[in-house]
Design an enzyme around this catalytic site. Structure first.
Site, PDB file in Angstrom:
ATOM      1  N   SER A  41      37.033  46.894  45.799  1.00 12.02           N
ATOM      2  CA  SER A  41      38.492  46.865  45.630  1.00 12.02           C
ATOM      3  C   SER A  41      38.958  45.531  45.048  1.00 12.02           C
ATOM      4  O   SER A  41      39.807  45.483  44.158  1.00 12.02           O
ATOM      5  CB  SER A  41      39.181  47.064  46.983  1.00 12.02           C
ATOM      6  OG  SER A  41      38.944  48.358  47.456  1.00 12.02           O
ATOM      7  N   ARG A  64      40.698  44.531  41.184  1.00 14.67           N
ATOM      8  CA  ARG A  64      41.984  43.830  41.101  1.00 14.67           C
ATOM      9  C   ARG A  64      41.842  42.486  40.393  1.00 14.67           C
ATOM     10  O   ARG A  64      42.769  42.031  39.721  1.00 14.67           O
ATOM     11  CB  ARG A  64      42.562  43.667  42.509  1.00 14.67           C
ATOM     12  CG  ARG A  64      43.085  45.021  43.075  1.00 14.67           C
ATOM     13  CD  ARG A  64      43.079  45.014  44.593  1.00 14.67           C
ATOM     14  NE  ARG A  64      43.745  46.155  45.198  1.00 14.67           N
ATOM     15  CZ  ARG A  64      43.173  47.347  45.417  1.00 14.67           C
ATOM     16  NH1 ARG A  64      41.919  47.577  45.045  1.00 14.67           N
ATOM     17  NH2 ARG A  64      43.856  48.323  46.017  1.00 14.67           N
ATOM     18  N   ARG A  67      40.223  65.099  41.023  1.00 11.74           N
ATOM     19  CA  ARG A  67      40.957  64.452  42.129  1.00 11.74           C
ATOM     20  C   ARG A  67      42.459  64.420  41.864  1.00 11.74           C
ATOM     21  O   ARG A  67      42.894  64.374  40.721  1.00 11.74           O
ATOM     22  CB  ARG A  67      40.380  63.046  42.374  1.00 11.74           C
ATOM     23  CG  ARG A  67      38.921  63.131  42.830  1.00 11.74           C
ATOM     24  CD  ARG A  67      38.316  61.793  43.090  1.00 11.74           C
ATOM     25  NE  ARG A  67      38.937  61.118  44.217  1.00 11.74           N
ATOM     26  CZ  ARG A  67      38.651  59.874  44.585  1.00 11.74           C
ATOM     27  NH1 ARG A  67      37.752  59.180  43.912  1.00 11.74           N
ATOM     28  NH2 ARG A  67      39.250  59.335  45.616  1.00 11.74           N
ATOM     29  N   SER A 106      47.963  55.316  51.560  1.00 14.08           N
ATOM     30  CA  SER A 106      47.028  55.118  50.451  1.00 14.08           C
ATOM     31  C   SER A 106      47.290  53.797  49.746  1.00 14.08           C
ATOM     32  O   SER A 106      48.367  53.566  49.200  1.00 14.08           O
ATOM     33  CB  SER A 106      47.162  56.265  49.442  1.00 14.08           C
ATOM     34  OG  SER A 106      46.612  55.872  48.199  1.00 14.08           O
ATOM     35  N   GLN A 146      45.798  52.949  47.078  1.00 19.61           N
ATOM     36  CA  GLN A 146      45.808  53.168  45.627  1.00 19.61           C
ATOM     37  C   GLN A 146      47.217  53.503  45.149  1.00 19.61           C
ATOM     38  O   GLN A 146      47.657  53.019  44.104  1.00 19.61           O
ATOM     39  CB  GLN A 146      44.826  54.279  45.251  1.00 19.61           C
ATOM     40  CG  GLN A 146      43.379  53.838  45.447  1.00 19.61           C
ATOM     41  CD  GLN A 146      42.375  54.899  45.053  1.00 19.61           C
ATOM     42  OE1 GLN A 146      42.735  56.038  44.773  1.00 19.61           O
ATOM     43  NE2 GLN A 146      41.112  54.527  45.042  1.00 19.61           N
ATOM     44  N   ASP A 204      36.713  54.510  53.997  1.00 21.49           N
ATOM     45  CA  ASP A 204      35.508  54.729  53.182  1.00 21.49           C
ATOM     46  C   ASP A 204      34.229  54.725  54.007  1.00 21.49           C
ATOM     47  O   ASP A 204      33.143  54.956  53.475  1.00 21.49           O
ATOM     48  CB  ASP A 204      35.417  53.647  52.100  1.00 21.49           C
ATOM     49  CG  ASP A 204      36.497  53.823  51.044  1.00 21.49           C
ATOM     50  OD1 ASP A 204      37.007  54.947  50.880  1.00 21.49           O
ATOM     51  OD2 ASP A 204      36.836  52.824  50.384  1.00 21.49           O
ATOM     52  N   LYS A 255      38.121  62.576  48.485  1.00 23.94           N
ATOM     53  CA  LYS A 255      37.427  61.373  48.013  1.00 23.94           C
ATOM     54  C   LYS A 255      36.448  61.789  46.896  1.00 23.94           C
ATOM     55  O   LYS A 255      36.613  62.842  46.295  1.00 23.94           O
ATOM     56  CB  LYS A 255      36.721  60.679  49.173  1.00 23.94           C
ATOM     57  CG  LYS A 255      37.681  60.114  50.213  1.00 23.94           C
ATOM     58  CD  LYS A 255      38.534  59.006  49.639  1.00 23.94           C
ATOM     59  CE  LYS A 255      39.545  58.460  50.634  1.00 23.94           C
ATOM     60  NZ  LYS A 255      40.477  57.521  50.012  1.00 23.94           N
ATOM     61  N   ARG A 308      28.548  57.208  48.759  1.00 21.89           N
ATOM     62  CA  ARG A 308      28.545  56.845  50.186  1.00 21.89           C
ATOM     63  C   ARG A 308      27.830  57.895  51.036  1.00 21.89           C
ATOM     64  O   ARG A 308      27.256  57.583  52.077  1.00 21.89           O
ATOM     65  CB  ARG A 308      29.968  56.594  50.667  1.00 21.89           C
ATOM     66  CG  ARG A 308      30.650  55.451  49.899  1.00 21.89           C
ATOM     67  CD  ARG A 308      31.828  54.879  50.644  1.00 21.89           C
ATOM     68  NE  ARG A 308      32.685  54.107  49.747  1.00 21.89           N
ATOM     69  CZ  ARG A 308      32.439  52.871  49.315  1.00 21.89           C
ATOM     70  NH1 ARG A 308      31.331  52.250  49.692  1.00 21.89           N
ATOM     71  NH2 ARG A 308      33.275  52.249  48.507  1.00 21.89           N
TER      72      ARG A 308
HETATM   73  C1  S3P Z   1      40.962  51.891  47.500  1.00 19.34           C
HETATM   74  C2  S3P Z   1      41.746  52.621  48.351  1.00 19.34           C
HETATM   75  C3  S3P Z   1      41.253  53.786  49.117  1.00 19.34           C
HETATM   76  C4  S3P Z   1      39.737  53.830  49.152  1.00 19.34           C
HETATM   77  C5  S3P Z   1      39.118  53.573  47.806  1.00 19.34           C
HETATM   78  C6  S3P Z   1      39.530  52.196  47.297  1.00 19.34           C
HETATM   79  C7  S3P Z   1      41.553  50.746  46.785  1.00 19.34           C
HETATM   80  O1  S3P Z   1      41.732  54.973  48.504  1.00 19.34           O
HETATM   81  O2  S3P Z   1      39.291  55.076  49.638  1.00 19.34           O
HETATM   82  O3  S3P Z   1      37.707  53.627  47.869  1.00 19.34           O
HETATM   83  O4  S3P Z   1      40.791  49.916  46.230  1.00 19.34           O
HETATM   84  O5  S3P Z   1      42.778  50.638  46.751  1.00 19.34           O
HETATM   85  P1  S3P Z   1      43.142  55.645  48.921  1.00 19.34           P
HETATM   86  O6  S3P Z   1      44.210  54.721  48.524  1.00 19.34           O
HETATM   87  O7  S3P Z   1      43.179  56.934  48.143  1.00 19.34           O
HETATM   88  O8  S3P Z   1      43.048  55.857  50.401  1.00 19.34           O
END
Ligand code: S3P
Length: 441
Positions: free
Chosen positions: A28, A32, A128, A173, A175, A321, A348, A393
């Site tokens: 993550s 970023r 997705r 979430s 994301q 995760d 996922k 995973r």
């Molecule tokens: C992530 C947020 C999570 C996670 C993903 C990485 C991120 O997803 O499952 O592996 O880097 O912001 P969600 O926001 O869909 O929960």
């Protein structure tokens, strides 16, 4: 590797884990760091970057958008930032592979840039849900199209401007939150996102690190559009989501004793430690420190007798995760483990509830899926062959299950382990797992 080839993990039963290891950089944070470094003014130097397919997809996307990025070399990446308005139209679609984070964050970051763009992904990513980000972006004035099913390819059309949004997230979430905050950088006014439960806050922390004012009040985070980012140096900690396989492996394999170095233990990511400790795991948090705005520690893990628990619902987003690995811990625990409130696991990289239930059942464990979770009865794990459904995973979780199995475990379709954990087989074997990867046609 061609997609016709099947990378199969062969893991012989038994053994234990020992030694000192450092798992690769946080996925993550790696994504970023490329995104904000590219939009910053000045040169950003990154160390500890994850050289996995997912974060490399983000890196290549920004190169295609005209950013000069050198590396990665031993985790070092240097970005010559182009400023908030310096990205260029790429010559073709941006190919994001298996990476949901790349697609959902990028669509927000790019929606207000005045560029015509298409984002595409592999077959898993193309299945997705994307309306969770494109609907609120449209409310901000973006022109973003999905397929009729609400999936990628995503087409972004130029718009004059975006307007800020005050948005309560319908699901917890990171994301979606990050997508809208990144779009908010280009919007007129204050974008405010309110979370139903805390989710990973790396975007907020990193924006602050790049000198962008972000305000947090209770469950809300807000920022004002129109600011700038100032380049900085970023040291990326080891990924707790990759460490999770070793936390579980060392807990379940009798005689294990490992030290995991420099692991990110951000409180929005530490659910796996909390849940394993509730199950009776022996995890010591040593040498806590702050590295570039993120909490980091070394984790010592020794084997322990685990017991089944009801997983507290408030821990679910903090361990989102890590459930494939936690399900293996539950299979080795005494008694029943019950997970609820985790319907997000069904969307996922695979449907992680169904795929784990099928695999555990194939290995002789009683695992009953429910709409929003699973019930697992701890017991003896047999040998057998399981499918990972191309989910990194799932593959790594079943590899750890062999530590407590009676026979060899074969796991199909493991090449996507490279999306988050390049070198997994080598590192796991060095720690004591009897694992080999073999290609089959
Ligand atoms: C992530 C947020 C999570 C996670 C993903 C990485 C991120 O997803 O499952 O592996 O880097 O912001 P969600 O926001 O869909 O929960």
């Amino acid at each position: 590797m061609s997609s016709a080839e099947n990378l199969v993990f062969h893991v012989r039963p038994g053994g234990c884990l020992s030694g000192t290891l450092r798992v690769p950089g946080d996925k993550s944070i790696s994504h970023r760091s490329i995104m904000l470094g590219s939009l910053a003014e000045g040169t950003t130097r990154i160390s500890g970057f994850l050289e996995g397919e997912d974060s490399l997809a983000t890196l290549r996307a920004f190169r295609a958008l005209g950013v000069d990025i050198s590396g990665p070399e031993d985790g070092a990446v240097t970005i010559q930032g182009v400023g908030m308005h310096g990205l260029k139209t790429p010559t073709g679609p941006l190919e994001l592979g298996n990476s949901g984070t790349s697609m959902r964050l990028l669509v927000g970051l790019l929606a207000g840039q005045g560029l015509e763009l298409t984002l595409i992904g592999d077959s898993s990513l193309s299945g997705r849900p994307m309306r969770r980000v494109t609907d609120p972006l449209q409310r901000m004035g973006a022109r973003v199209e999905t397929t009729e099913l609400g999936t990628a390819p995503l087409r972004i059309h130029p718009v004059e401007s975006l307007k800020a949004i005050d948005y309560p997230l319908p699901v917890a979430s990171a994301q979606i939150k990050s997508c809208l905050l990144l779009a908010g950088l280009y919007a007129e006014g204050t974008t405010r996102i309110t979370e139903p439960a805390p989710t990973r806050d790396h975007t907020e922390r990193m924006l602050s690190g790049f000198g962008y004012p972000v305000e947090r009040t209770g469950a809300s985070v807000s920022l004002e559009g129109g600011g700038t980012l100032t380049a900085c140096d970023i040291d990326i900690p080891a990924d707790i989501s990759s460490a999770a396989f070793f936390l579980v492996g060392a807990s379940i394999a009798r005689g294990s004793d490992i030290l995991l170095q420099h692991v990110g233990i951000n409180p929005t990511r530490d659910g796996v430690i909390n849940i394993l400790r509730l199950m009776g795991a022996d995890i010591e948090i040593l040498n806590r420190r702050d590295v570039g705005g993120e909490p980091v520690a070394d984790l010592r893990v020794r084997s322990a007798g685990l017991r089944g628990i009801r997983i507290p619902v408030d821990q679910v987003p903090l361990a989102i995760d890590e459930f494939p690995a936690l399900f293996v811990a539950a299979a080795c625990a005494e008694g029943e483990t019950v997970l609820t409130g985790a319907e997000e696991l069904r969307v996922k990289e695979s449907d992680r509830i169904q795929v784990m239930a099928d695999g555990l059942t194939a290995l002789g464990v009683r695992a009953t899926p429910t709409p929003d979770g699973i019930v697992i009865q701890g017991g003896q794990i047999h040998g057998g062959r399981v499918g990972s459904h191309g989910d990194h995973r799932i593959a790594m979780a079943f590899a750890m299950a062999a530590l407590r199995a009676e026979g060899e475990i074969l796991i199909d379709d493991c090449s996507n382990v490279n999306t988050s954990f390049p070198g997994f087989v080598r590192l796991a074997a060095a720690a004591g797992l009897a694992i080999e990867g073999e290609k089959e046609n």
